[in-house]
Motif scaffolding. Sequence first.
Motif, PDB file in Angstrom:
ATOM      1  N   HIS A 161       0.456  35.025 -26.640  1.00 18.89           N
ATOM      2  CA  HIS A 161       1.897  34.783 -26.766  1.00 18.89           C
ATOM      3  C   HIS A 161       2.190  33.320 -27.142  1.00 18.89           C
ATOM      4  N   THR A 162       1.350  32.409 -26.703  1.00 16.36           N
ATOM      5  CA  THR A 162       1.506  31.003 -27.106  1.00 16.36           C
ATOM      6  C   THR A 162       1.295  30.862 -28.614  1.00 16.36           C
ATOM      7  N   ARG A 191       4.360  32.088 -30.457  1.00 10.85           N
ATOM      8  CA  ARG A 191       5.438  31.096 -30.366  1.00 10.85           C
ATOM      9  C   ARG A 191       5.154  29.913 -31.286  1.00 10.85           C
ATOM     10  N   ARG A 234       6.193  30.763 -34.821  1.00 11.26           N
ATOM     11  CA  ARG A 234       7.654  30.718 -35.003  1.00 11.26           C
ATOM     12  C   ARG A 234       8.144  29.280 -35.067  1.00 11.26           C
ATOM     13  N   ASP A 235       7.680  28.450 -34.145  1.00  7.07           N
ATOM     14  CA  ASP A 235       8.155  27.063 -34.094  1.00  7.07           C
ATOM     15  C   ASP A 235       7.723  26.268 -35.323  1.00  7.07           C
TER      16      ASP A 235
END
Length: 423
Positions: free
Chosen positions: A331-332, A335, A338-339
């Motif tokens: 999940h990191t 993210r 996306r970032d």
Amino acid sequence: MTETKRTRQPNGASSIYLGKDGKWHGRVTVGVRDDGKPDRRHVERKTKAEVTKAVRELERARDDKKLRKPGKGWTVQGWLEHWVENIAKPYVSENTYAGYEVDVRVHLVPGIGAHRLDRLEPEHLERFYQRMQSNGSAAGTAHHVHRTVRTALSEAVRRGHVPTNAAEIAKAPRLEEEDIEPFTIEEVQSLLVEAAKLRNSARWVVALALGLRQGEALGLHWEDVDLASGYVRIRKNRLRPKYAHGCGANPCGRKAGYCPKREQTRREHKSTKSRAGRRTIGLPDPLIKILRQHQEAQDRERIAAGADWEGKGYVFASPIGGPLSPNTDFHTWKRLLRDAGVRNGRLHDARHTAATVLLILGVPDVVIDPIMGWEPGGAARMRARYMHVTGTMLRKVAQQVGDALWVPTGADNETARPDKKNN
């Protein structure tokens, strides 16, 4: 001398006779039962010719070792549950067992468990795979289930419970290999800029630069890293955690993984199983610098944690020194994509990217294979799967072809065209 007519067959021989019920009967000795007595199989038919044919077929099956063992036959459910817990579990890795167990419990038992094992047909399996996919299962899931039942039935054949493996005959679910596009150099640079803002930022640099598998990166220990000499040894794999309830007589009502008193039932890591997977990789100078900074940051966390520090030696650890969860790590990564404004991709795509960079740099195959941890026998197949020809490489080759076939503009006309012969 006249031969005396036998009134009965010798011990162990097959016999055919007309019974008092008016039917023809045959009995064939096919082996020995568990109690030591002969295992005699019985067939009956309306005519002598029919029973003779049945006896001969039974004898051939016996000689070809294609007869199931005596006693009550297994159901598919009974065999699969016995196989996964008593035969597979003690001899395969935790991750392999977990995959088998899910396939058996979630898919195979509900889908085909009621069949008798010796009456399972390839068509039963093929229709089952179609139902799986009609109900929403991915082709990859159905294909994994097929491999599991094929392995289980192979063991049943080897032990004499069934004569043939229906899964060897059944057509496996069609599995189209997904086209994978590695991240571009620009995308990798964007990811590295964004990763620098995260705790354990070196985790993502290692993934993109060295192509380590997730389990290899999360299982990395400082004892396997030599920053002075500039190399890292890959020897351990982080295992996905599994928990049991620890709430005892007062059940919490939650799943085991969310129990406040949960207990870890699986070891944290295991040794890399293949010889090719156990390897040493050189570290680029910029990555050595990043890992030194990461080590200093972890030392500060250790001091801040004090007595709570677990000190298990992981390179990428929790704030108190424990192992990272593969699920949290995944999940990191999502993210981070996306970032960084980078298109969505699997965590494993970072490994494809690292392999493609080695291809762009022109690193010889004999060097690439040990860096990536590929077995010699399957290295060519893995290179074809992981190393992708990029647009930059195609343009370079096109330019080389152009330089070879066409003379640059402005060259001497006599050189630019073939010589003409006088007629």
